[in-house]
Design a protein around this motif. Sequence first.
Motif, PDB file in Angstrom:
ATOM      1  N   CYS A 175       0.841  -1.189   0.000  1.00  0.00           N
ATOM      2  CA  CYS A 175       0.000   0.000   0.000  1.00  0.00           C
ATOM      3  C   CYS A 175       0.876   1.239   0.000  1.00  0.00           C
ATOM      4  O   CYS A 175       2.024   1.232   0.472  1.00  0.00           O
ATOM      5  CB  CYS A 175      -0.948   0.013   1.199  1.00  0.00           C
ATOM      6  SG  CYS A 175      -0.162   0.237   2.798  1.00  0.00           S
ATOM      7  N   ALA A 176       0.335   2.306  -0.528  1.00  0.00           N
ATOM      8  CA  ALA A 176       1.031   3.581  -0.566  1.00  0.00           C
ATOM      9  C   ALA A 176       0.850   4.313   0.758  1.00  0.00           C
ATOM     10  O   ALA A 176      -0.017   3.969   1.566  1.00  0.00           O
ATOM     11  CB  ALA A 176       0.493   4.433  -1.719  1.00  0.00           C
ATOM     12  N   THR A 192      -0.421   7.215   1.181  1.00  0.00           N
ATOM     13  CA  THR A 192      -1.752   7.830   1.249  1.00  0.00           C
ATOM     14  C   THR A 192      -2.788   6.834   1.760  1.00  0.00           C
ATOM     15  O   THR A 192      -3.651   7.191   2.558  1.00  0.00           O
ATOM     16  CB  THR A 192      -2.177   8.350  -0.131  1.00  0.00           C
ATOM     17  OG1 THR A 192      -2.062   7.293  -1.093  1.00  0.00           O
ATOM     18  CG2 THR A 192      -1.324   9.519  -0.562  1.00  0.00           C
ATOM     19  N   GLU A 193      -2.698   5.597   1.308  1.00  0.00           N
ATOM     20  CA  GLU A 193      -3.641   4.570   1.759  1.00  0.00           C
ATOM     21  C   GLU A 193      -3.481   4.304   3.251  1.00  0.00           C
ATOM     22  O   GLU A 193      -4.470   4.104   3.974  1.00  0.00           O
ATOM     23  CB  GLU A 193      -3.425   3.281   0.970  1.00  0.00           C
ATOM     24  CG  GLU A 193      -3.757   3.393  -0.509  1.00  0.00           C
ATOM     25  CD  GLU A 193      -3.372   2.151  -1.283  1.00  0.00           C
ATOM     26  OE1 GLU A 193      -4.273   1.532  -1.876  1.00  0.00           O
ATOM     27  OE2 GLU A 193      -2.169   1.789  -1.279  1.00  0.00           O
ATOM     28  N   ASN A 200      10.241   9.665   7.530  1.00  0.00           N
ATOM     29  CA  ASN A 200       9.315   8.799   6.798  1.00  0.00           C
ATOM     30  C   ASN A 200       7.870   9.082   7.157  1.00  0.00           C
ATOM     31  O   ASN A 200       6.991   9.076   6.286  1.00  0.00           O
ATOM     32  CB  ASN A 200       9.647   7.336   7.067  1.00  0.00           C
ATOM     33  CG  ASN A 200      10.685   6.767   6.120  1.00  0.00           C
ATOM     34  OD1 ASN A 200      10.356   6.117   5.140  1.00  0.00           O
ATOM     35  ND2 ASN A 200      11.950   7.042   6.407  1.00  0.00           N
ATOM     36  N   ASP A 220       2.421  10.958   2.939  1.00  0.00           N
ATOM     37  CA  ASP A 220       1.434  11.299   1.908  1.00  0.00           C
ATOM     38  C   ASP A 220       2.065  11.423   0.521  1.00  0.00           C
ATOM     39  O   ASP A 220       1.341  11.561  -0.469  1.00  0.00           O
ATOM     40  CB  ASP A 220       0.677  12.578   2.260  1.00  0.00           C
ATOM     41  CG  ASP A 220       1.590  13.712   2.670  1.00  0.00           C
ATOM     42  OD1 ASP A 220       2.777  13.454   2.938  1.00  0.00           O
ATOM     43  OD2 ASP A 220       1.117  14.858   2.741  1.00  0.00           O
ATOM     44  N   GLU A 221       3.392  11.335   0.440  1.00  0.00           N
ATOM     45  CA  GLU A 221       4.071  11.360  -0.853  1.00  0.00           C
ATOM     46  C   GLU A 221       4.784  10.038  -1.139  1.00  0.00           C
ATOM     47  O   GLU A 221       5.427   9.897  -2.190  1.00  0.00           O
ATOM     48  CB  GLU A 221       5.093  12.508  -0.881  1.00  0.00           C
ATOM     49  CG  GLU A 221       4.464  13.890  -0.678  1.00  0.00           C
ATOM     50  CD  GLU A 221       5.508  14.981  -0.550  1.00  0.00           C
ATOM     51  OE1 GLU A 221       6.709  14.643  -0.563  1.00  0.00           O
ATOM     52  OE2 GLU A 221       5.121  16.157  -0.442  1.00  0.00           O
ATOM     53  N   ALA A 222       4.680   9.092  -0.214  1.00  0.00           N
ATOM     54  CA  ALA A 222       5.412   7.824  -0.353  1.00  0.00           C
ATOM     55  C   ALA A 222       4.631   6.833  -1.206  1.00  0.00           C
ATOM     56  O   ALA A 222       3.433   6.623  -1.002  1.00  0.00           O
ATOM     57  CB  ALA A 222       5.672   7.217   1.021  1.00  0.00           C
ATOM     58  N   GLU A 223       5.311   6.227  -2.169  1.00  0.00           N
ATOM     59  CA  GLU A 223       4.668   5.216  -3.007  1.00  0.00           C
ATOM     60  C   GLU A 223       4.420   3.920  -2.243  1.00  0.00           C
ATOM     61  O   GLU A 223       3.560   3.126  -2.619  1.00  0.00           O
ATOM     62  CB  GLU A 223       5.531   4.932  -4.241  1.00  0.00           C
ATOM     63  CG  GLU A 223       5.664   6.122  -5.185  1.00  0.00           C
ATOM     64  CD  GLU A 223       6.496   5.789  -6.406  1.00  0.00           C
ATOM     65  OE1 GLU A 223       6.979   4.628  -6.485  1.00  0.00           O
ATOM     66  OE2 GLU A 223       6.671   6.662  -7.276  1.00  0.00           O
ATOM     67  N   SER A 224       5.164   3.705  -1.152  1.00  0.00           N
ATOM     68  CA  SER A 224       5.029   2.477  -0.374  1.00  0.00           C
ATOM     69  C   SER A 224       5.368   2.768   1.078  1.00  0.00           C
ATOM     70  O   SER A 224       6.186   3.652   1.379  1.00  0.00           O
ATOM     71  CB  SER A 224       5.963   1.387  -0.917  1.00  0.00           C
ATOM     72  OG  SER A 224       5.986   0.262  -0.052  1.00  0.00           O
ATOM     73  N   ARG A 263       6.716   0.416   2.854  1.00  0.00           N
ATOM     74  CA  ARG A 263       7.758  -0.566   3.168  1.00  0.00           C
ATOM     75  C   ARG A 263       8.982   0.053   3.848  1.00  0.00           C
ATOM     76  O   ARG A 263       9.508  -0.526   4.805  1.00  0.00           O
ATOM     77  CB  ARG A 263       8.185  -1.300   1.900  1.00  0.00           C
ATOM     78  CG  ARG A 263       7.085  -2.134   1.264  1.00  0.00           C
ATOM     79  CD  ARG A 263       6.774  -3.368   2.082  1.00  0.00           C
ATOM     80  NE  ARG A 263       5.697  -4.139   1.497  1.00  0.00           N
ATOM     81  CZ  ARG A 263       5.277  -5.306   1.952  1.00  0.00           C
ATOM     82  NH1 ARG A 263       5.880  -5.839   2.999  1.00  0.00           N
ATOM     83  NH2 ARG A 263       4.273  -5.934   1.382  1.00  0.00           N
TER      84      ARG A 263
END
Length: 480
Positions: free
Chosen positions: A141-142, A144-145, A461, A466-470, A472
Amino acid sequence: MNKLSGLQFLLVASRQEPPKVDRPSPSSGNRTPDMTAFITQTLGSYIAEEALARAPSDVVAKAKLCLLDSLGCLFGGHQLPIAGMLGALRADSQRVPSPAMAAFARATLINALDFDDIYEKGHPGATVIAAALSVAEYKLCAGTEFLEAVIIGYEVSCRVGISLTHVRPRKAIHGHGTWQIFGAAAAAAKLMGLDAMRAAHAIAIAAANAPVASVMKTVYGDTPSMAKNNFGMAAQMGVNAARLAAVGYEGPLDVFEGETGFWRMAGADECRFDRLTNGLGAAYEILRVGFKPFSCCRLIQSSVQACSDVVRMAGIDPADAKHARLIVTVPPIVCAPPFSEARPRHMWAAQFSAPHAIAMAVFGVEPGPDWFVDDWLNDEIAGRFQDSIELRPHPNHGLPHGTHAASACLQLRNGQSFERHVDIAEGDASNPMRKSALESKFLRLASRVAGEGGASEVIDNVYALDEAESVRPLLRLLTG
């Protein structure tokens, strides 16, 4: 079509368009509002439809601070003996890691120091953050999710909590974990992509399996214990409720309505249905969440602050015994066990002991794990200071902002006296902690586990989620 594994099947849910559901009209008291949908369906629609893009910027910013505070408490919990117990439990329970068991461990550790966030009632972050982190480990999940799930978890959990009302001054049945299960279920349901109806069933299943309201025994009983608020079980069952709903398991969709509704199960005298649903998705309860400067029960935060201030004003060393007594005027509940107990035997009692918390603050011990080490629990000088504390009930307990207010009067042996009153403790949502102070709290708790560099990287982090693709990278920092 490729077959999914059992774990994948439980974690991947339908993404069909949610059905249109009319919202219940506002109501109050025990009257069930006129509606064309059950309250579970209203909550289910909110879970499925809420998006970070619709949330105001202050709500998103607050969600990040809530996450940061809970992560700090999680790092702090990892420094306690209970962390080893929970690690052994997870290792022994099953060879395939379970998101529900992970949520149990994390929620328990976040709340272990009683340093986690505060609301009108309860500590919603322990169950919401634990569930979101644990489901996110098993689902790509990103950022934002993830933030969407956190915001939704807080909203659903807090609204159920404040809908439960009591007409008696002191409850006979009490337990925050009983209603905080909904925050875990809502956050898990959002991350798993449940549609509105399946999310509604997740809420219904959670209600039917909520932990017993046991705080009157586990906290206010003769032997406060590590069971405390039962947040671990609330988080575990909340995640399981979402996983069950994902595979078609159903709960009673009318679980909130009527004289036998969830409010009865939770030991409430009434249910304010309007507080549960009115303004959902427009007025955000997460903005009313506060953070603690001291690792002890919320009821004694003002007492600790007032006493710490008055000793500093007097300019004395509390170990020198230059004072005759310290009179602390507090809410009546603090004048009774477990809050009034001096020289607590273990950390689970110490978290609720006003004399112990006051002593730790005035002796300059950093709030957190150090408050509960054996050296301080058994320190004779600190014990004698606790013996000098006199707790008196506050005569103005009924004032609007005086519920947790406290006054301290330090009387010295030379006849001097110093006084300090604290109406609303620092950290309460109406007297918020500075962002820099919250960051300092996090760094103190996290650096011992993750190192100073790792702790700083966690902060970076969190703020960039809100700008992170993942998520992880953040999860790797936590598990590493």
